[in-house]
Design a protein around this motif. Structure first.
Motif, PDB file in Angstrom:
ATOM      1  N   LEU A 267       0.820  -1.206   0.000  1.00 18.10           N
ATOM      2  CA  LEU A 267       0.000   0.000   0.000  1.00 18.10           C
ATOM      3  C   LEU A 267       0.856   1.259   0.000  1.00 18.10           C
ATOM      4  O   LEU A 267       0.488   2.278  -0.606  1.00 18.10           O
ATOM      5  N   ALA A 268       2.010   1.194   0.650  1.00 11.56           N
ATOM      6  CA  ALA A 268       2.951   2.313   0.587  1.00 11.56           C
ATOM      7  C   ALA A 268       3.473   2.490  -0.834  1.00 11.56           C
ATOM      8  O   ALA A 268       3.669   3.623  -1.302  1.00 11.56           O
ATOM      9  N   ASP A 269       3.701   1.382  -1.528  1.00  9.11           N
ATOM     10  CA  ASP A 269       4.122   1.463  -2.931  1.00  9.11           C
ATOM     11  C   ASP A 269       3.097   2.209  -3.778  1.00  9.11           C
ATOM     12  O   ASP A 269       3.444   2.963  -4.698  1.00  9.11           O
ATOM     13  N   GLU A 270       1.830   2.002  -3.473  1.00  8.30           N
ATOM     14  CA  GLU A 270       0.749   2.611  -4.253  1.00  8.30           C
ATOM     15  C   GLU A 270       0.457   4.045  -3.825  1.00  8.30           C
ATOM     16  O   GLU A 270      -0.371   4.717  -4.449  1.00  8.30           O
ATOM     17  N   ASP A 374      -9.049  -9.899   5.040  1.00  4.70           N
ATOM     18  CA  ASP A 374      -8.832 -11.232   4.476  1.00  4.70           C
ATOM     19  C   ASP A 374      -8.614 -11.157   2.971  1.00  4.70           C
ATOM     20  O   ASP A 374      -7.700 -11.814   2.429  1.00  4.70           O
ATOM     21  N   LEU A 375      -9.427 -10.356   2.287  1.00  5.87           N
ATOM     22  CA  LEU A 375      -9.306 -10.252   0.838  1.00  5.87           C
ATOM     23  C   LEU A 375      -8.034  -9.521   0.449  1.00  5.87           C
ATOM     24  O   LEU A 375      -7.359  -9.900  -0.522  1.00  5.87           O
ATOM     25  N   ALA A 376      -7.665  -8.483   1.201  1.00  9.77           N
ATOM     26  CA  ALA A 376      -6.426  -7.758   0.898  1.00  9.77           C
ATOM     27  C   ALA A 376      -5.206  -8.662   1.039  1.00  9.77           C
ATOM     28  O   ALA A 376      -4.285  -8.614   0.211  1.00  9.77           O
ATOM     29  N   MET A 377      -5.184  -9.490   2.065  1.00  8.20           N
ATOM     30  CA  MET A 377      -4.061 -10.415   2.230  1.00  8.20           C
ATOM     31  C   MET A 377      -4.030 -11.445   1.106  1.00  8.20           C
ATOM     32  O   MET A 377      -2.953 -11.807   0.613  1.00  8.20           O
ATOM     33  N   GLU A 378      -5.194 -11.903   0.681  1.00  6.09           N
ATOM     34  CA  GLU A 378      -5.247 -12.888  -0.394  1.00  6.09           C
ATOM     35  C   GLU A 378      -4.767 -12.291  -1.709  1.00  6.09           C
ATOM     36  O   GLU A 378      -3.963 -12.903  -2.425  1.00  6.09           O
ATOM     37  N   THR A 379      -5.244 -11.075  -2.034  1.00  6.02           N
ATOM     38  CA  THR A 379      -4.958 -10.511  -3.358  1.00  6.02           C
ATOM     39  C   THR A 379      -3.617  -9.799  -3.448  1.00  6.02           C
ATOM     40  O   THR A 379      -3.056  -9.668  -4.534  1.00  6.02           O
ATOM     41  N   ARG A 380      -3.067  -9.344  -2.315  1.00  8.82           N
ATOM     42  CA  ARG A 380      -1.847  -8.545  -2.356  1.00  8.82           C
ATOM     43  C   ARG A 380      -0.633  -9.246  -1.760  1.00  8.82           C
ATOM     44  O   ARG A 380       0.487  -8.784  -1.948  1.00  8.82           O
ATOM     45  N   VAL A 381      -0.866 -10.332  -1.016  1.00  7.37           N
ATOM     46  CA  VAL A 381       0.273 -11.045  -0.424  1.00  7.37           C
ATOM     47  C   VAL A 381       0.250 -12.517  -0.811  1.00  7.37           C
ATOM     48  O   VAL A 381       1.161 -12.994  -1.496  1.00  7.37           O
ATOM     49  N   PHE A 382      -0.768 -13.253  -0.381  1.00  7.91           N
ATOM     50  CA  PHE A 382      -0.744 -14.696  -0.560  1.00  7.91           C
ATOM     51  C   PHE A 382      -0.725 -15.109  -2.030  1.00  7.91           C
ATOM     52  O   PHE A 382       0.161 -15.865  -2.462  1.00  7.91           O
ATOM     53  N   GLN A 458       8.500 -12.119 -10.598  1.00  6.47           N
ATOM     54  CA  GLN A 458       7.420 -11.153 -10.517  1.00  6.47           C
ATOM     55  C   GLN A 458       7.574 -10.313  -9.243  1.00  6.47           C
ATOM     56  O   GLN A 458       7.786 -10.841  -8.162  1.00  6.47           O
ATOM     57  N   ARG A 459       7.464  -8.993  -9.404  1.00  5.04           N
ATOM     58  CA  ARG A 459       7.624  -8.122  -8.242  1.00  5.04           C
ATOM     59  C   ARG A 459       6.301  -8.003  -7.493  1.00  5.04           C
ATOM     60  O   ARG A 459       5.272  -7.637  -8.060  1.00  5.04           O
ATOM     61  N   VAL A 460       6.346  -8.283  -6.192  1.00  6.03           N
ATOM     62  CA  VAL A 460       5.185  -8.172  -5.313  1.00  6.03           C
ATOM     63  C   VAL A 460       5.211  -6.853  -4.558  1.00  6.03           C
ATOM     64  O   VAL A 460       4.181  -6.227  -4.330  1.00  6.03           O
ATOM     65  N   VAL A 461       6.408  -6.406  -4.182  1.00  7.16           N
ATOM     66  CA  VAL A 461       6.579  -5.191  -3.389  1.00  7.16           C
ATOM     67  C   VAL A 461       7.930  -4.596  -3.738  1.00  7.16           C
ATOM     68  O   VAL A 461       8.864  -5.324  -4.121  1.00  7.16           O
ATOM     69  N   SER A 462       8.054  -3.291  -3.623  1.00  4.41           N
ATOM     70  CA  SER A 462       9.332  -2.671  -3.918  1.00  4.41           C
ATOM     71  C   SER A 462      10.371  -3.080  -2.874  1.00  4.41           C
ATOM     72  O   SER A 462      10.050  -3.325  -1.706  1.00  4.41           O
ATOM     73  N   GLU A 463      11.617  -3.143  -3.302  1.00  2.89           N
ATOM     74  CA  GLU A 463      12.674  -3.497  -2.359  1.00  2.89           C
ATOM     75  C   GLU A 463      12.794  -2.440  -1.255  1.00  2.89           C
ATOM     76  O   GLU A 463      13.053  -2.764  -0.091  1.00  2.89           O
TER      77      GLU A 463
END
Length: 667
Positions: A267-270, A374-382, A458-463
């Motif tokens: 979310l900080a990336d966005e 729950d949905l945020a963790m599923e779609t943005r992390v898991f 695939q990038r999930v989050v910025s370094e």
């Protein structure tokens, strides 16, 4: 002896949760980030040549063979006594008390030994039988090098020790005999995790499981960006043959926290949040105690364990399960810090719970808080990380290939236990309610080691935002700090990033060795699994850096220590409880904050229920004449309630380190 050393009989603490110092496995000034090096700890040496580190702001006083380290306002004292020669650890401790406080007379409850370490040839912990209503924390640790003993005594209110546990750990961990040089693997070239070295790690886990009676372990090893081994050892359930596999689900408890801060990092990336942004700008409904504290709380404070907010797990364990996610925010609005921002490490689950729910609200503002999270963790992390068997749905997780929880009963036997208690975390699940598998956790560790990339690139989050979570905030001990949902330490000269998790019947940890590009995951389905976690890190270091084998010595010593602790606990209890005491109990007691304690008969046994805790009770006669009810159901998490009276009304009093809950009998 200065008077200030002898007048430290602080009567404010409950019975210690740990038996000895060896087992110590945690708003005035507001700081957004505490920079590295901001803590002015001071090295020192006792008259006998033992080195130590004094925490920042602690006073150091010396007289003869005694050195006393005093927390601000003398609320907690740590005495270091150079005793010299003594016939035994017990004699050394008696000699130390004679130097520190000759009038002290605390009955010894238990004496246990740990394996040699850090130049000490013997390490013996002493716990004392302190009445719960005295609310006093007293322990001793005797250390021997050659024929000379040094003793560390800790005394103060349990509230003070709860606030300053990291400082006490710093002092203890820094104690070393004169002339000792610390073992260090710094600068060594790490070995690759070849099949032979993987075999050494698996053999260690198998041997530790056998010694500790742990039914099953999920294990994963990562090297050079690749998962080099994943799978399981042992069984998912005692009495059954189903093996632990790479896809077996375990509760990972507080390992969830690093994944929640990963959500915040995306979310900080966005641009949806900034780490140094006031929480009320992101989530206006947020409240923390006073307006001053609320307005000063930044997003990073929710996950840094540095706000000074005390641990308050009984606040949700003792209430009836099933409250909505908003309960986290209700409880926080009623809670104040007990130390200044950035001053002390105080681990708090409610703040991390709030962080996760705020993250969910940012991602899905039109949904109920829990469902949004729950949905945020599923779609943005898991899902992006490839963690397809991870999530928060108990009903789904407890089907098919899942590991049942286990713990020891009152007679010391490992048995399967109900998973009902662990459902108390559902309301506050961002703090520790995730289920995962060895395979999924391996994918998570890959992501951490790669700077935010999956193994497919695939990038999930910025370094940058991934690494921001590892910025050192408050120290947790010697060469160790808490970042945001992650521990960072220098272990045997090598940087290690990690976190662990504890729920009833589940103990786990993951470890990253960033310089070596190596990671590991250990998931266990038993309370006793906790004992193998730190020795596993030691064994990993031994295998990677060709270190001297020491890890199994820690396991062997722990087995003996736990057996003595179990026997000592059993000896203090009347099981089943004293009939005269039990017959005099009311059927129900009430506390306005947490709800009810119910006493009832179950098949001829007296049972107690308080929120998520339910089970048979024993009684214990305390040294001050009071009597405690103690739950004796299997598992390491239970309840002690002191029987008393207020204004003619019978009461039960439950305490943790910094809170007291008085239940009054319902007439």
């Amino acid at each position: 002896m200065p008077v200030t050393m002898k007048t430290a009989r602080i009567s404010a603490s409950a019975r210690m949760l740990h038996e000895t110092l060896i087992c110590l496995c945690v708003a005035a000034a507001f700081l957004a980030v505490i920079p590295l090096g901001a803590f002015a700890n001071t090295p020192g040496t006792t008259p006998g040549g033992v080195s130590y580190t004094a925490p920042e702001d602690w006073d150091v006083r010396s007289e003869g063979a005694l050195t006393v380290l005093a927390a601000p306002a003398d609320e907690l004292l740590v005495a270091l006594a150079d005793v010299g020669e003594a016939a035994s650890a017990s004699d050394a401790v008696l000699a130390a008390w004679a130097l520190f406080d000759p009038d002290a007379d605390y009955p010894v409850r238990l004496e246990t030994a740990a394996s040699p370490r850090e130049g000490w040839e013997a390490r013996v912990g002493i716990s004392y039988d302190i009445p719960p209503n005295d609310r006093l924390a007293v322990q001793a640790l005797a250390l021997r090098r050659g024929g000379s003993w040094t003793v560390m005594i800790v005394r103060g209110s349990q509230a003070a020790q709860g606030r300053r546990s990291a400082a006490v750990s710093l002092i203890q961990q820094s104690l070393r005999p004169a002339g000792y040089e610390r073992e260090s693997f710094a600068g060594r070239t790490p070995n690759a995790l070849t099949p032979e070295r993987i075999g050494l790690l698996r053999d260690f886990v198998a041997e530790a499981m056998d010694a500790l009676d742990v039914p099953g372990v999920g294990l994963a090893l990562i090297d050079g960006g690749e998962i080099v081994w994943q799978g399981g050892l042992g069984v998912r359930q005692l009495g059954a043959d189903d093996p632990v596999t790479a896809d077996t689900r375990f509760m990972i408890a507080s390992n969830t926290k690093g994944m929640v801060t990963l959500l915040l990092a995306t979310l900080a990336d966005e641009g949806a949040l900034e780490w140094d942004q006031p929480v009320t700008e992101v989530y206006p409904e947020f409240r923390l105690g006073s307006d001053e504290t609320t307005n000063a709380t930044l997003m990073r404070h929710l996950v840094c364990a540095c706000t000074g907010l005390p641990r308050k797990d009984f606040g949700f364990i003792l209430v009836e399960p099933g409250a909505p996610a908003t309960e986290t925010f209700r409880q926080l609005a009623e809670t104040q810090p007990t130390s200044g921002f950035g001053e002390l490490f105080q681990y708090n689950n409610l703040l991390v719970s709030a962080a996760g729910y705020i993250g969910g609200a940012l991602a899905y503002p039109d949904m109920e808080l829990g469902a949004a999270f729950d949905l945020a963790m599923e779609t943005r992390v898991f899902a992006p990380a490839g963690m397809y068997r991870s999530g928060f749905d108990f009903a789904e997780a407890m089907q098919g290939d899942w590991a049942r929880p286990h713990g020891r009963n009152i007679d010391g036997e490992v048995v399967e236990i109900s998973n009902a208690f662990n459902q108390s975390i559902i309301t506050h699940r961002p703090a520790g309610g995730a289920w995962s598998t060895p395979a999924d956790m391996a994918r998570y560790v890959q992501l951490e080691l790669s700077g935010g990339l999956t193994s497919e690139g695939q990038r999930v989050v910025s370094e940058a935002n991934l690494m921001e979570r590892r910025v050192r905030n408050v120290p947790t001990g010697e060469d160790s700090w808490y970042g945001m949902g992650l521990f960072d330490e220098i272990a045997w000269g090598v940087p290690v990033v990690s976190h662990g998790g504890t729920l009833l019947g589940y103990r786990s940890n993951f470890y990253l060795l960033p310089e070596a590009g190596i990671g590991a995951v250990v998931l266990t389905n038993s309370d006793e699994g906790a004992v193998m976690l730190r020795p596993f890190l030691r064994r990993l270091m031994e295998v990677v850096y060709d270190g001297e084998p020491q890890a199994m010595n820690d396991i062997t010593a722990a087995v003996e220590r736990m057996a003595r602790q179990s026997d000592a606990r059993r000896a203090t209890l009347t099981v089943p409880g004293d009939p005269a005491v039990l017959d005099a109990l009311a059927a129900q007691y009430h506390n306005a904050e947490t709800g009810y304690i119910t006493i009832r008969d179950v098949d001829g046994e007296t049972w107690l229920r308080a929120g998520a805790i339910e089970g048979p009770v024993a009684t214990r006669n305390n040294a001050d004449g009071t009597v405690s009810l103690v739950t004796v159901g299997a598992g390491a998490i239970g309840l002690e309630a002191v029987i008393g009276e207020q204004d003619g009304v019978p009461t039960l009093t439950v305490r943790d380190s910094q809170h007291e809950y008085v239940y009054r009998a319902r007439q």
